[in-house]
Structure formats: structure tokens, C-alpha cells
Design a protein around this motif. Structure first.
Motif, PDB file in Angstrom:
ATOM      1  N   UNK A  14      12.431  -2.824   5.368  1.00  0.00           N
ATOM      2  CA  UNK A  14      12.719  -4.198   6.005  1.00  0.00           C
ATOM      3  C   UNK A  14      11.957  -4.493   7.579  1.00  0.00           C
ATOM      4  N   UNK A  15      11.589  -2.896   7.905  1.00  0.00           N
ATOM      5  CA  UNK A  15      10.857  -4.230   9.408  1.00  0.00           C
ATOM      6  C   UNK A  15       9.817  -4.503   9.123  1.00  0.00           C
ATOM      7  N   UNK A  16       9.186  -4.598   7.911  1.00  0.00           N
ATOM      8  CA  UNK A  16       7.276  -4.853   7.701  1.00  0.00           C
ATOM      9  C   UNK A  16       8.402  -6.134   7.041  1.00  0.00           C
ATOM     10  N   UNK A  17       9.298  -6.399   6.628  1.00  0.00           N
ATOM     11  CA  UNK A  17       9.985  -7.638   6.179  1.00  0.00           C
ATOM     12  C   UNK A  17      10.278  -8.879   7.499  1.00  0.00           C
ATOM     13  N   UNK A  18      10.551  -7.908   8.344  1.00  0.00           N
ATOM     14  CA  UNK A  18      11.011  -8.577   9.839  1.00  0.00           C
ATOM     15  C   UNK A  18       9.380  -8.916  10.456  1.00  0.00           C
ATOM     16  N   UNK A  19       8.600  -8.409  10.106  1.00  0.00           N
ATOM     17  CA  UNK A  19       7.370  -8.831  10.399  1.00  0.00           C
ATOM     18  C   UNK A  19       5.924  -9.653  10.351  1.00  0.00           C
ATOM     19  N   UNK A  20       6.536  -9.841   9.352  1.00  0.00           N
ATOM     20  CA  UNK A  20       5.732 -11.008   8.498  1.00  0.00           C
ATOM     21  C   UNK A  20       6.101 -11.935   8.451  1.00  0.00           C
ATOM     22  N   UNK A  21       7.878 -12.513   8.461  1.00  0.00           N
ATOM     23  CA  UNK A  21       8.811 -13.476   8.103  1.00  0.00           C
ATOM     24  C   UNK A  21       8.093 -14.000  10.051  1.00  0.00           C
ATOM     25  N   UNK A  22       8.786 -15.281   9.778  1.00  0.00           N
ATOM     26  CA  UNK A  22       8.845 -16.182  10.972  1.00  0.00           C
ATOM     27  C   UNK A  22      10.352 -16.268  11.500  1.00  0.00           C
ATOM     28  N   UNK A  51       1.084  -1.360   0.267  1.00  0.00           N
ATOM     29  CA  UNK A  51       0.164  -0.076   0.492  1.00  0.00           C
ATOM     30  C   UNK A  51       0.785   1.193   0.455  1.00  0.00           C
ATOM     31  N   UNK A  52       0.146   2.706   0.240  1.00  0.00           N
ATOM     32  CA  UNK A  52       0.885   3.637  -0.371  1.00  0.00           C
ATOM     33  C   UNK A  52       1.759   4.020   0.827  1.00  0.00           C
ATOM     34  N   UNK A  53       1.302   3.446   2.072  1.00  0.00           N
ATOM     35  CA  UNK A  53       2.278   3.166   3.502  1.00  0.00           C
ATOM     36  C   UNK A  53       3.335   2.662   3.170  1.00  0.00           C
ATOM     37  N   UNK A  54       3.608   1.233   2.180  1.00  0.00           N
ATOM     38  CA  UNK A  54       4.749   0.360   2.480  1.00  0.00           C
ATOM     39  C   UNK A  54       4.175  -0.195   3.191  1.00  0.00           C
ATOM     40  N   UNK A  55       3.424  -0.627   4.016  1.00  0.00           N
ATOM     41  CA  UNK A  55       2.562  -1.888   4.553  1.00  0.00           C
ATOM     42  C   UNK A  55       2.613  -2.661   3.826  1.00  0.00           C
ATOM     43  N   UNK A  56       2.954  -4.342   4.036  1.00  0.00           N
ATOM     44  CA  UNK A  56       2.382  -5.610   3.621  1.00  0.00           C
ATOM     45  C   UNK A  56       1.547  -6.100   4.266  1.00  0.00           C
ATOM     46  N   UNK A  57       0.320  -6.270   3.274  1.00  0.00           N
ATOM     47  CA  UNK A  57      -0.831  -6.829   3.160  1.00  0.00           C
ATOM     48  C   UNK A  57      -1.061  -8.331   3.818  1.00  0.00           C
ATOM     49  N   UNK A  58      -0.146  -8.672   5.348  1.00  0.00           N
ATOM     50  CA  UNK A  58       0.244 -10.011   5.375  1.00  0.00           C
ATOM     51  C   UNK A  58      -0.367 -10.025   7.354  1.00  0.00           C
ATOM     52  N   UNK A  59      -0.800 -10.787   7.763  1.00  0.00           N
ATOM     53  CA  UNK A  59       0.004 -10.413   9.340  1.00  0.00           C
ATOM     54  C   UNK A  59       1.469 -11.227   9.829  1.00  0.00           C
ATOM     55  N   UNK A  60       1.854 -10.825  10.742  1.00  0.00           N
ATOM     56  CA  UNK A  60       2.824 -11.313  11.625  1.00  0.00           C
ATOM     57  C   UNK A  60       2.829 -12.409  11.105  1.00  0.00           C
ATOM     58  N   UNK A  61       4.237 -13.110  11.647  1.00  0.00           N
ATOM     59  CA  UNK A  61       4.716 -14.742  11.414  1.00  0.00           C
ATOM     60  C   UNK A  61       4.573 -15.050  10.838  1.00  0.00           C
ATOM     61  N   UNK A  62       4.218 -14.663   9.104  1.00  0.00           N
ATOM     62  CA  UNK A  62       3.381 -15.595   7.837  1.00  0.00           C
ATOM     63  C   UNK A  62       4.341 -15.867   7.207  1.00  0.00           C
TER      64      UNK A  62
END
Length: 199
Positions: free
Chosen positions: A143-151, A110-121
Motif C-alpha cells: 500500500x505504501x508502494x501504491x501511494x508512492x507510484x500514484x500521483x 520484485x521479491x521485496x514487493x517493490x513496484x518498478x516505477x518512479x514516484x507519481x507515475x
């Protein structure tokens, strides 16, 4: 097999037994990525073995989706692809996916560079020629978003121009990604990183 089967197929794909008709017409190269179809085929082949132990896979900044389509054909793994869809439309990507019977699922940053997936996906996320084509502030957030969605202990694979290798290494370390492998091939840097989450 019909003699027409590989009529318009790229020679390297012919060798792999993968048919992508009208590849150059349907998968335009993107200025943002700055790489050729030959490069994309090479990178798909190079990344595929690194995904063997992964079930949930994210392609971040998928561009024209050719790399993800080829990885799906090589590994039979479903790939979730996300982009901002500014240089290539999501509609065109869906049309190509249907023609090539590719096991992809499309999402949008999205426009805020958020990834549309839950944590640890995701078990693994990979990104090709994307992260270092954006301003540092946006990259830090992503990179923080990637950390959030990665297990926890999830894998991040980053392929980019090797001239950025020192800068990339510092930034990944500052975001608590541990480097598990690094290589340079064909003017690309390959980083394989492990997601280390703070308690």
C-alpha cells in the motif's frame, strides 16, 4: 463478418463484440483470485467506466491478465500490469497479449514487493482479489508502494471479497487513502479511494 468469428467466444463477450478465442484454455482461473471467467468479465465491465478520466493505469496483481485485456478492449486504454508471476508465467501472458492484440505492458513485483516505477507515475491503480490475499505486513508495504507510484489525488480502485470490507476500510484509512465511493455487488466490495499524500 465471418460466421467463424465468434465460434468459441464466451456468450457475454459475444454480446460485447469482443473475441477472445479459447478463453478458458488460455486464461486459466487462478486459485489466488478464486473467481470465475464470468466474474472476470463482469468486473472488467464494472471497472472500465471508472478509468475514463485516466491515462496512466496500473493493474496490480493482474493474475491471468484477462481483466486487463478486457478493459483494454472496452476502453482502448493501455494498461500496465504487474504481478509476481508465480501462478501464471510472464511468457504465457505475453503470448496471450500478442494473440489478442491487447494494449498491455507487463512488469514484475520484485521479491521485496517493490513496484518498478518512479514516484507519481500513475493516475489510477486498480487491484482485484489480490491485496487481501497476502499477509498484513506485505500488504502494508505494498500500500505504501501504491501511494508512492500514484500521483497526488490519484485514484485507487480495490475489488475484493465483501467479508473483508471493515478491515479494508480501516487499513486504507490508516494509509491516508480517502474513500470517495463504496459499493457491494455480487459478493464483491468495490472501494474507490483518493491518494492523499502528507506534506
Amino acid at each position: 463478418m465471418s460466421t467463424e468469428f465468434f465460434k468459441d467466444t464466451h456468450p457475454e463477450l459475444k454480446r460485447l463484440g469482443i473475441e477472445i478465442p479459447e478463453l478458458e484454455k488460455r486464461y486459466p482461473t487462478l486459485m489466488r483470485m478464486g473467481i470465475s471467467h464470468d466474474d472476470m468479465i463482469y468486473l472488467a465491465r464494472r471497472i472500465s467506466p471508472l478509468l475514463q478520466d485516466s491515462e496512466k493505469i496500473l493493474d496490480l496483481g493482474c493474475g491471468n491478465c484477462l481483466i486487463a485485456t478486457l478493459i483494454n478492449k472496452i476502453t482502448s486504454k493501455k494498461i500496465i500490469v504487474v504481478d509476481q508471476w508465480k501462478e501464471m508465467s510472464m511468457e504465457r501472458a505475453i503470448e496471450n497479449m500478442e494473440i489478442d492484440k491487447a494494449g498491455l505492458e507487463l512488469g514484475k513485483i520484485n521479491e521485496e514487493d517493490k513496484l518498478p516505477y518512479p514516484d507519481n507515475t500513475f493516475d489510477t491503480a486498480y487491484s482485484v482479489m489480490f491485496l487481501f490475499n497476502m499477509p498484513k505486513e506485505k500488504r502494508d508495504f505494498l500500500l505504501q508502494e501504491i501511494k508512492r507510484v500514484l500521483k497526488q489525488e490519484g485514484k485507487l480502485i480495490v475489488v475484493d471479497n465483501f467479508i473483508f470490507r471493515g478491515k479494508m476500510k480501516r487499513e486504507f484509512s490508516s494509509h491516508n487513502f480517502d474513500q470517495t465511493w463504496y459499493g457491494e455487488e455480487n459478493a464483491f466490495s468495490f472501494f474507490v479511494l483518493k491518494n492523499v499524500k502528507k506534506p
